[in-house]
Design a protein around this motif. Structure first.
Motif, mmCIF file in Angstrom:
data_model
loop_
_atom_site.group_PDB
_atom_site.id
_atom_site.type_symbol
_atom_site.label_atom_id
_atom_site.label_comp_id
_atom_site.label_asym_id
_atom_site.label_seq_id
_atom_site.Cartn_x
_atom_site.Cartn_y
_atom_site.Cartn_z
ATOM 1 N N VAL A 205 -1.967 -2.894 -6.689
ATOM 2 C CA VAL A 205 -0.830 -3.148 -5.807
ATOM 3 C C VAL A 205 -1.289 -3.298 -4.357
ATOM 4 C CG1 VAL A 205 1.305 -2.174 -4.883
ATOM 5 C CG2 VAL A 205 0.829 -2.028 -7.333
ATOM 6 N N SER A 206 -2.176 -2.412 -3.906
ATOM 7 C CA SER A 206 -2.687 -2.496 -2.538
ATOM 8 C C SER A 206 -3.447 -3.793 -2.303
ATOM 9 C CB SER A 206 -3.604 -1.299 -2.244
ATOM 10 O OG SER A 206 -2.882 -0.093 -2.237
ATOM 11 N N ALA A 207 -4.260 -4.201 -3.281
ATOM 12 C CA ALA A 207 -5.038 -5.433 -3.147
ATOM 13 C C ALA A 207 -4.138 -6.657 -3.045
ATOM 14 C CB ALA A 207 -5.998 -5.576 -4.326
ATOM 15 N N LEU A 208 -3.035 -6.637 -3.778
ATOM 16 C CA LEU A 208 -2.077 -7.740 -3.696
ATOM 17 C C LEU A 208 -1.520 -7.848 -2.279
ATOM 18 C CD1 LEU A 208 -0.696 -9.898 -5.430
ATOM 19 C CD2 LEU A 208 1.095 -8.234 -5.951
ATOM 20 N N GLY A 209 -1.214 -6.706 -1.669
ATOM 21 C CA GLY A 209 -0.750 -6.710 -0.287
ATOM 22 C C GLY A 209 -1.816 -7.227 0.668
ATOM 23 N N ALA B 75 0.834 -1.211 0.000
ATOM 24 C CA ALA B 75 0.000 0.000 0.000
ATOM 25 C C ALA B 75 0.862 1.250 0.000
ATOM 26 C CB ALA B 75 -0.936 -0.014 1.202
ATOM 27 N N ALA B 76 1.978 1.225 0.723
ATOM 28 C CA ALA B 76 2.878 2.385 0.740
ATOM 29 C C ALA B 76 3.469 2.632 -0.643
ATOM 30 C CB ALA B 76 3.987 2.164 1.773
ATOM 31 N N ILE B 77 3.840 1.564 -1.347
ATOM 32 C CA ILE B 77 4.363 1.707 -2.714
ATOM 33 C C ILE B 77 3.286 2.280 -3.631
ATOM 34 C CG2 ILE B 77 5.099 0.385 -4.747
ATOM 35 C CD1 ILE B 77 6.627 -1.445 -2.822
ATOM 36 N N GLY C 11 9.534 8.296 2.501
ATOM 37 C CA GLY C 11 9.841 9.195 1.377
ATOM 38 C C GLY C 11 8.900 8.919 0.230
ATOM 39 N N ARG C 12 7.968 9.815 -0.008
ATOM 40 C CA ARG C 12 6.903 9.527 -0.971
ATOM 41 C C ARG C 12 7.364 9.524 -2.422
ATOM 42 N NH1 ARG C 12 3.960 14.507 -2.668
ATOM 43 N NH2 ARG C 12 5.016 16.316 -1.805
ATOM 44 N N MET C 13 8.655 9.797 -2.658
ATOM 45 C CA MET C 13 9.202 9.691 -4.004
ATOM 46 C C MET C 13 10.128 8.487 -4.147
ATOM 47 S SD MET C 13 7.968 12.128 -5.882
ATOM 48 C CE MET C 13 9.125 12.208 -7.247
ATOM 49 N N SER C 14 10.181 7.629 -3.146
ATOM 50 C CA SER C 14 11.128 6.522 -3.142
ATOM 51 C C SER C 14 10.414 5.189 -2.956
ATOM 52 C CB SER C 14 12.165 6.710 -2.028
ATOM 53 O OG SER C 14 12.986 5.573 -1.915
ATOM 54 N N LEU C 15 10.502 4.333 -3.946
ATOM 55 C CA LEU C 15 9.852 3.024 -3.872
ATOM 56 C C LEU C 15 10.490 2.154 -2.791
ATOM 57 C CD1 LEU C 15 9.579 2.315 -7.702
ATOM 58 C CD2 LEU C 15 7.667 2.832 -6.162
ATOM 59 N N ILE D 233 7.346 -15.716 -0.419
ATOM 60 C CA ILE D 233 6.487 -15.336 -1.542
ATOM 61 C C ILE D 233 6.154 -13.851 -1.454
ATOM 62 C CG2 ILE D 233 4.188 -15.625 -2.564
ATOM 63 C CD1 ILE D 233 4.343 -18.566 -1.781
ATOM 64 N N ASN D 234 5.840 -13.399 -0.243
ATOM 65 C CA ASN D 234 5.522 -11.999 -0.015
ATOM 66 C C ASN D 234 6.695 -11.107 -0.410
ATOM 67 O OD1 ASN D 234 3.949 -9.838 0.954
ATOM 68 N ND2 ASN D 234 4.867 -9.966 2.972
ATOM 69 N N CYS D 235 7.911 -11.484 -0.003
ATOM 70 C CA CYS D 235 9.102 -10.704 -0.353
ATOM 71 C C CYS D 235 9.325 -10.688 -1.862
ATOM 72 C CB CYS D 235 10.329 -11.276 0.346
ATOM 73 S SG CYS D 235 10.327 -11.086 2.132
ATOM 74 N N GLY D 236 9.145 -11.845 -2.505
ATOM 75 C CA GLY D 236 9.317 -11.914 -3.956
ATOM 76 C C GLY D 236 8.331 -11.029 -4.690
ATOM 77 N N LEU D 237 7.068 -11.058 -4.262
ATOM 78 C CA LEU D 237 6.060 -10.204 -4.891
ATOM 79 C C LEU D 237 6.362 -8.732 -4.658
ATOM 80 C CD1 LEU D 237 2.774 -12.158 -4.057
ATOM 81 C CD2 LEU D 237 3.857 -11.920 -6.297
ATOM 82 N N LEU D 238 6.850 -8.407 -3.463
ATOM 83 C CA LEU D 238 7.183 -7.009 -3.156
ATOM 84 C C LEU D 238 8.290 -6.515 -4.070
ATOM 85 C CD1 LEU D 238 6.638 -4.614 -1.225
ATOM 86 C CD2 LEU D 238 8.465 -5.523 0.221
ATOM 87 N N ILE D 239 9.335 -7.311 -4.241
ATOM 88 C CA ILE D 239 10.431 -6.932 -5.136
ATOM 89 C C ILE D 239 9.921 -6.814 -6.573
ATOM 90 C CG2 ILE D 239 12.623 -7.700 -6.111
ATOM 91 C CD1 ILE D 239 13.192 -8.989 -3.343
ATOM 92 N N GLY D 240 9.045 -7.737 -6.979
ATOM 93 C CA GLY D 240 8.468 -7.668 -8.315
ATOM 94 C C GLY D 240 7.656 -6.407 -8.534
ATOM 95 N N VAL D 241 6.888 -6.005 -7.527
ATOM 96 C CA VAL D 241 6.099 -4.770 -7.619
ATOM 97 C C VAL D 241 7.010 -3.551 -7.717
ATOM 98 C CG1 VAL D 241 4.605 -3.239 -6.267
ATOM 99 C CG2 VAL D 241 3.997 -5.639 -6.540
ATOM 100 N N ILE D 242 8.116 -3.551 -6.974
ATOM 101 C CA ILE D 242 9.070 -2.435 -7.062
ATOM 102 C C ILE D 242 9.642 -2.337 -8.473
ATOM 103 C CG2 ILE D 242 11.331 -1.617 -6.285
ATOM 104 C CD1 ILE D 242 10.652 -2.726 -3.515
ATOM 105 N N LEU D 243 10.015 -3.483 -9.060
ATOM 106 C CA LEU D 243 10.572 -3.481 -10.416
ATOM 107 C C LEU D 243 9.539 -3.001 -11.436
ATOM 108 C CD1 LEU D 243 12.552 -6.853 -10.364
ATOM 109 C CD2 LEU D 243 13.502 -4.549 -10.292
#
Length: 383
Positions: free
Chosen positions: A261-265, A50-52, A297-301, A206-216
């Motif tokens: 993205v939020s729903a995935l979280g 949700a933050a991302i 930082g709202r400009m930093s993923l 799995i959660n960490c992998g999805l988070l990294i994928g969302v950042i990319l």
């Protein structure tokens, strides 16, 4: 190779920052924390989705949503409905007046499974619904708002009101939603025990992998032409509109993607924690998500992930000792961030890290301590 390096990783600074984050959440935390604490970190990382989404919507899009808990909750409830139906087989509910339906429906004298619950008996449909329905809901909100050029504080208030309405609806329809208690007693996923320690470890990774994928994926969007136009809309909306672009469509797309993205979280939260309730849908969690983004930082993923972890670690620590003071501390933190370091942790890192790294190089006798340094940690590229 250039595409991967520049678009997905964000250049040298972005690549190093993502590598550091990956090492921390994938190696350091599992090595240092026991199963209970690691599961807590997994829960915190679900909030980072949700933050991302707020980095995309608020930081780059200039549109503050105070209702991201709506989409977090929709994703969580979608997954919880599937898990609850699996836990409510006729064999498991033989003592109920009506076997084969969730227990809270039986308590409220409902004798048949509601029609909108039936599709969630399919895992494939559930996964599709978790990703599509929140984005579709966001699309209708976005069209209603952005096509009429509603934005700024008015959009923030409207999203907050929608979060309140959804919370009241969930609580009021107890027989269909579980009410204030939410959907609990979730045990298995396709016959696999999700309450076991091995399952919690797997869900964490799995959660960490999805988070990294969302950042990319988010970096790819923000470094594309769309991302540059999104920044232009944030800074000079009228100029972009006069250049011939449909500003409303850009805002609708990023709002829908942020909802996705939020729903995935939210879905991962249900799997990680084992329940979902309306307390994660309303105003308070939505505002907390804004605080996570502001502190990181709202400009930093990447910065918002650290901000989410920091605030939730503090919440857990202080609420155990001073539960009545935690909300005041949260509010004070947000005010301090806005007043004294509006760019959050990422801004502090980008401001002070070059001097820190120079001192480290000088202390250990490394060559060329005076060379200009790029900040490898939390800073994001805007190109």
């Amino acid at each position: 190779m250039s595409f991967v390096y520049d678009k997905l990783l964000g250049g040298k600074s972005g690549a190093i920052g993502l590598l550091v984050l990956s090492v921390i959440i994938l190696i350091v935390f599992p090595m240092l924390l026991d199963g209970f604490r690691l599961n807590l970190v997994g829960k915190y990382l679900t909030y980072a989705f949700a933050a991302i989404s707020l980095v995309l919507l608020w930081g780059y899009g200039g549109t503050l949503s105070l209702g991201q808990g709506i989409f977090f909750g929709l994703g969580g409830y979608g997954m919880a409905m599937f898990l609850k139906l699996e836990a409510s087989s006729p064999e498991n509910t033989a003592i109920q007046s009506t076997p084969g339906i969730p227990d809270f429906m039986d308590w409220n004298q409902i004798t048949a499974l509601p029609w909108f619950w039936e599709p969630f008996s399919s895992f494939g449909f559930t996964l599709l619904a978790i990703l599509v329905l929140p984005a579709l809901f966001a699309y209708f909100i976005g069209v209603a708002m952005f096509k009429r050029r509603v934005g700024g504080v008015y959009f923030a208030i409207i999203t907050q009101v929608i979060a309140v309405i959804l919370t009241v609806l969930i609580v009021g329809q107890q027989g269909y939603t579980g009410g204030i208690n939410g959907i609990t007693d979730l045990r298995t996923l396709n016959g696999w025990d999700i309450t076991s320690d091995s399952a919690k470890y797997l869900f964490y990774y799995i959660n960490c992998g999805l988070l990294i994928g969302v950042i990319l994926l988010s970096r790819f969007i923000l470094t594309s032409k769309f991302g540059r136009l999104l920044l232009a809309i944030r800074d000079k909306e009228d100029r972009v509109r006069f250049s011939g672009y449909d500003v409303a469509n850009f805002k609708i797309f990023i709002f829908c993607f942020a909802a996705f993205v939020s729903a995935l979280g939210g879905a991962m939260f249900t799997l990680q924690v084992g329940f979902m309730s309306p307390s994660f849908v309303g105003i308070v969690p939505s505002i907390e998500m804004v605080i996570f983004a502001a502190v990181g930082g709202r400009m930093s993923l990447i910065g918002v992930v650290y901000g989410t972890l920091l605030i939730n670690f503090g919440k857990t620590t202080f609420s155990e000792s001073f539960p009545e003071l935690w909300l005041f501390l949260m509010g004070g933190t947000f005010i301090a961030v806005v007043m004294f370091f509006p760019n959050g942790l990422a801004g502090l890192w980008s401001q002070y890290s070059p001097d820190i790294i120079k001192k480290i190089r000088s202390t250990f006798g490394m060559a060329n301590p005076e060379l200009p340094l790029s900040s490898p940690g939390l800073k994001e590229t805007n190109s």
